[in-house]
Enzyme design. Structure first.
Site, PDB file in Angstrom:
ATOM      1  N   HIS A  33       1.944  -3.594   9.423  1.00  0.00           N
ATOM      2  CA  HIS A  33       2.908  -3.579   8.775  1.00  0.00           C
ATOM      3  C   HIS A  33       4.310  -3.010  10.228  1.00  0.00           C
ATOM      4  O   HIS A  33       3.128  -1.864  11.264  1.00  0.00           O
ATOM      5  CB  HIS A  33       3.335  -2.347   7.782  1.00  0.00           C
ATOM      6  CG  HIS A  33       2.781  -3.318   6.452  1.00  0.00           C
ATOM      7  ND1 HIS A  33       3.472  -4.207   6.225  1.00  0.00           N
ATOM      8  CD2 HIS A  33       1.861  -2.786   6.058  1.00  0.00           C
ATOM      9  CE1 HIS A  33       2.741  -5.108   4.704  1.00  0.00           C
ATOM     10  NE2 HIS A  33       1.608  -4.100   4.912  1.00  0.00           N
ATOM     11  N   HIS A  80       0.700  -1.241  -0.173  1.00  0.00           N
ATOM     12  CA  HIS A  80       0.174   0.035  -0.365  1.00  0.00           C
ATOM     13  C   HIS A  80       0.741   1.284   0.364  1.00  0.00           C
ATOM     14  O   HIS A  80       0.554   2.237  -0.921  1.00  0.00           O
ATOM     15  CB  HIS A  80      -0.757   0.400   0.788  1.00  0.00           C
ATOM     16  CG  HIS A  80      -1.776  -0.121   0.862  1.00  0.00           C
ATOM     17  ND1 HIS A  80      -1.391  -1.950   0.506  1.00  0.00           N
ATOM     18  CD2 HIS A  80      -3.437   0.101   0.906  1.00  0.00           C
ATOM     19  CE1 HIS A  80      -3.542  -2.085   0.684  1.00  0.00           C
ATOM     20  NE2 HIS A  80      -4.239  -1.596   0.602  1.00  0.00           N
TER      21      HIS A  80
END
Length: 229
Positions: free
Chosen positions: A173, A130
């Site tokens: 993340h 992303h």
């Protein structure tokens, strides 16, 4: 002999020092990532999910294909979307290669119940796909529109940074995955612009994009005609 012995004995010490430094950096990464995740817990989950959706690769692919293939799209805009699709493909390849090579596990606090895995490498954390995607979107927007619409480009950049850091805030993340993804997006635009980061260096010209579009239209018409017989 003495010098050789000193050099040989220094090698393990150097390696141990490098290992200690790497361990310390990883510990800092985990600590800061966890702090960002805890801070993000105060934001309603749907807000983070909205950021996640706006940075989704399939969403951007559908948008780019729809705009590039629409008959009403002007040739210059079609060329822009063609270069976007080239960047999308480069980004996909680079992220997939790095995820499959590094194979870093996602944070243990990642909420798996609302996490979609499209391909196998999505299980891995480094780098953030992303983050790399929104990074190249923002930078490519600046390449294409920076001279004419700087305000719009600034808004896109703000969205990109918010989306990137939301990946750590929602626990998907580590912070280092996000930073690596942002840098990877810069590299992707460098590839698509052949190192120039300018319109003149874009890999796909307007002539090439129009030729490809015409070929697709002819192929579609041929398939439609064959299906109708």
């Amino acid at each position: 002999m003495g010098k050789t012995a000193v050099a040989d004995s220094a090698t393990p010490a150097t390696a141990a020092g490098e290992l200690t430094a790497a361990t310390a950096l990883l510990a800092i990464d985990r600590r800061w990532s966890n702090a960002l995740f805890r801070a993000g817990g105060g934001v309603p989950r749907p807000v983070w999910k909205l950021f996640e959706l706006t940075g989704d690769g399939l969403v951007w692919l559908a948008l780019a294909l729809g705009c590039a293939l629409a008959p009403a799209t002007p040739p210059p805009l079609r060329a822009a979307w063609a270069n976007f699709l080239a960047a999308w493909a480069v980004d996909l390849a680079l992220v997939g290669l790095l995820k499959g090579t590094v194979r870093r596990a996602r944070p243990v606090y990642n909420l798996r119940s609302d996490f979609a895995v499209v391909v196998a490498v999505d299980h891995f954390s480094f780098p953030s796909g992303h983050s790399s995607r929104v990074s190249f979107v923002a930078l490519l927007a600046w390449v294409l529109l920076g001279q004419t619409r700087p305000g719009l480009c600034a808004c896109v950049a703000a969205w990109a940074l918010a989306t990137a850091f939301s990946r750590a805030a929602m626990g998907r993340h580590y912070l280092s995955d996000v930073l690596a993804g942002l840098l990877l997006g810069v590299a992707t635009v460098g590839i698509v612009t052949r190192g120039t980061y300018s319109i003149s260096g874009l890999a796909v010209s307007q002539q090439q994009s129009e030729a490809a579009y015409s070929a697709l239209v002819r192929a579609w018409r041929a398939v439609a005609a064959a299906a109708g017989t």
